[in-house]
Design a protein around this motif. Structure first.
Motif, PDB file in Angstrom:
ATOM      1  N   ASN A 296       0.843  -1.198   0.000  1.00  0.00           N
ATOM      2  CA  ASN A 296       0.000   0.000   0.000  1.00  0.00           C
ATOM      3  C   ASN A 296       0.880   1.250   0.000  1.00  0.00           C
ATOM      4  O   ASN A 296       1.922   1.269   0.648  1.00  0.00           O
TER       5      ASN A 296
ATOM      6  N   ALA B 252      -0.149   4.957   1.067  1.00  0.00           N
ATOM      7  CA  ALA B 252      -1.338   5.605   1.619  1.00  0.00           C
ATOM      8  C   ALA B 252      -1.104   7.080   1.909  1.00  0.00           C
ATOM      9  O   ALA B 252       0.021   7.530   2.103  1.00  0.00           O
TER      10      ALA B 252
ATOM     11  N   TYR C 123      -0.095  -5.079   2.745  1.00  0.00           N
ATOM     12  CA  TYR C 123      -1.462  -5.548   2.534  1.00  0.00           C
ATOM     13  C   TYR C 123      -1.440  -7.057   2.276  1.00  0.00           C
ATOM     14  O   TYR C 123      -0.588  -7.552   1.523  1.00  0.00           O
TER      15      TYR C 123
ATOM     16  N   SER D 208      -4.777  -4.338   6.117  1.00  0.00           N
ATOM     17  CA  SER D 208      -4.274  -3.222   5.309  1.00  0.00           C
ATOM     18  C   SER D 208      -3.719  -2.120   6.208  1.00  0.00           C
ATOM     19  O   SER D 208      -4.378  -1.686   7.152  1.00  0.00           O
TER      20      SER D 208
ATOM     21  N   LYS E 118      -2.527   1.774   6.530  1.00  0.00           N
ATOM     22  CA  LYS E 118      -2.795   3.060   5.889  1.00  0.00           C
ATOM     23  C   LYS E 118      -2.225   4.180   6.753  1.00  0.00           C
ATOM     24  O   LYS E 118      -1.556   3.933   7.744  1.00  0.00           O
TER      25      LYS E 118
ATOM     26  N   ASP F 283      -8.080   2.965  -3.458  1.00  0.00           N
ATOM     27  CA  ASP F 283      -9.154   3.052  -2.473  1.00  0.00           C
ATOM     28  C   ASP F 283      -9.458   4.524  -2.213  1.00  0.00           C
ATOM     29  O   ASP F 283      -8.561   5.290  -1.820  1.00  0.00           O
TER      30      ASP F 283
ATOM     31  N   VAL G 123      -5.628   5.422  -0.834  1.00  0.00           N
ATOM     32  CA  VAL G 123      -4.649   4.336  -0.883  1.00  0.00           C
ATOM     33  C   VAL G 123      -4.457   3.853  -2.316  1.00  0.00           C
ATOM     34  O   VAL G 123      -5.420   3.522  -3.007  1.00  0.00           O
TER      35      VAL G 123
ATOM     36  N   LYS H  61      -2.650   0.721  -4.247  1.00  0.00           N
ATOM     37  CA  LYS H  61      -2.143  -0.581  -3.833  1.00  0.00           C
ATOM     38  C   LYS H  61      -1.841  -1.463  -5.043  1.00  0.00           C
ATOM     39  O   LYS H  61      -2.479  -1.359  -6.102  1.00  0.00           O
TER      40      LYS H  61
END
Length: 249
Positions: free
Chosen positions: A59, A61, A91, A113, A115, A222, A240, A242
């Motif tokens: 990830n 973030a 992740y 996950s 973040k 995300d 995010v 990923k």
């Protein structure tokens, strides 16, 4: 006389049976046995039945919103002495791919996950530059992601996906570090989970490729919809990017 006739009829019958047997044997020799038919099957990625899989990746973030905008304004006033960076994280998860025809599938999943975001700063005053004072703040947020994705196959193996996601916060920490003259002056972790919402909602989307051997790759984004502050004192949303590797079986 009758005995001779009976023996003649038996001999004729024996010759007849012998002739049929010889003809049948010759027919068998002339026509070799046909090989058993073989069948091959091929199917697209969305028609192979329900598959389960594992996924792991990286990830990258960040946070966005009014609170982050205020920080950006402060960065401008500090003449670039403060910077905001995207925070890398891990992740991993499980999923099930449920086909809905030749080119569509539903994929619910469950994953861990990491973040958050990262802030770096220095004292922006010329007279204090000699002490090389630095400040680093990191928001370290860990979630249990529960996505329900719709997948559409563009070609065999290549697909796009999108869908809603609920994320349950597992931990929320803020780490603050300060240094001067190159030495650590302050390093502490603060638990901020109680100040943040337990559940975060997002829309996710991306693309991927799945091979016939079961291995695959995917990349997505995300977009958080819920403000993280449960007291509504500030707005901050998870963002995010990923990328992951996966295996379906």
């Amino acid at each position: 006389m009758r005995t001779n006739q009976l023996l003649g009829r038996l001999a004729a019958a024996a010759l007849l049976v012998s002739g049929f047997a010889t003809a049948s044997e010759a027919q068998t020799r002339r026509a070799p046995a046909r090989p058993a038919p073989t069948y091959s099957s091929s199917s697209s990625s969305a028609t192979e039945g329900i598959k389960f899989g594992v996924r792991a990746g990286l990830n990258v973030a960040d946070l966005s919103g009014d609170a982050v905008k205020s920080f950006t304004d402060l960065t401008d006033l500090a003449s670039g002495a403060l910077t905001k960076e995207m925070k890398p994280g891990f992740y991993a998860g499980l999923y099930a791919t449920i086909p809905l025809g030749s080119r569509f599938a539903i994929e619910p999943g469950l994953g861990y996950s990491e973040k958050g975001t990262k802030l770096n700063g220095t004292i922006p005053f010329e007279q204090f530059k000699f002490i090389n004072a630095k400040l680093e703040g990191t928001a370290r947020l860990a979630y249990l992601d529960i996505p329900v994705l719709a997948k559409a196959y563009i070609t065999d193996g290549l697909y796009v996906y999108a869908g809603p996601q609920a994320s349950v916060m597992l931990s929320g920490k803020a780490r603050v570090k300060a240094s001067a003259f190159g030495f650590s002056a302050y390093n502490n972790d603060f638990d901020v989970k109680d100040q943040l919402r337990t559940v975060d909602f997002a829309v996710v989307g991306g693309l991927g490729y799945q091979t016939q051997s079961g291995f695959g790759v995917s990349a997505g984004y995300d977009y958080g919809l819920s403000s993280l502050d449960k007291n509504n004192n500030f707005d901050a949303y998870n963002r995010v990017i990923k990328a992951s590797l996966n295996y379906s079986f």
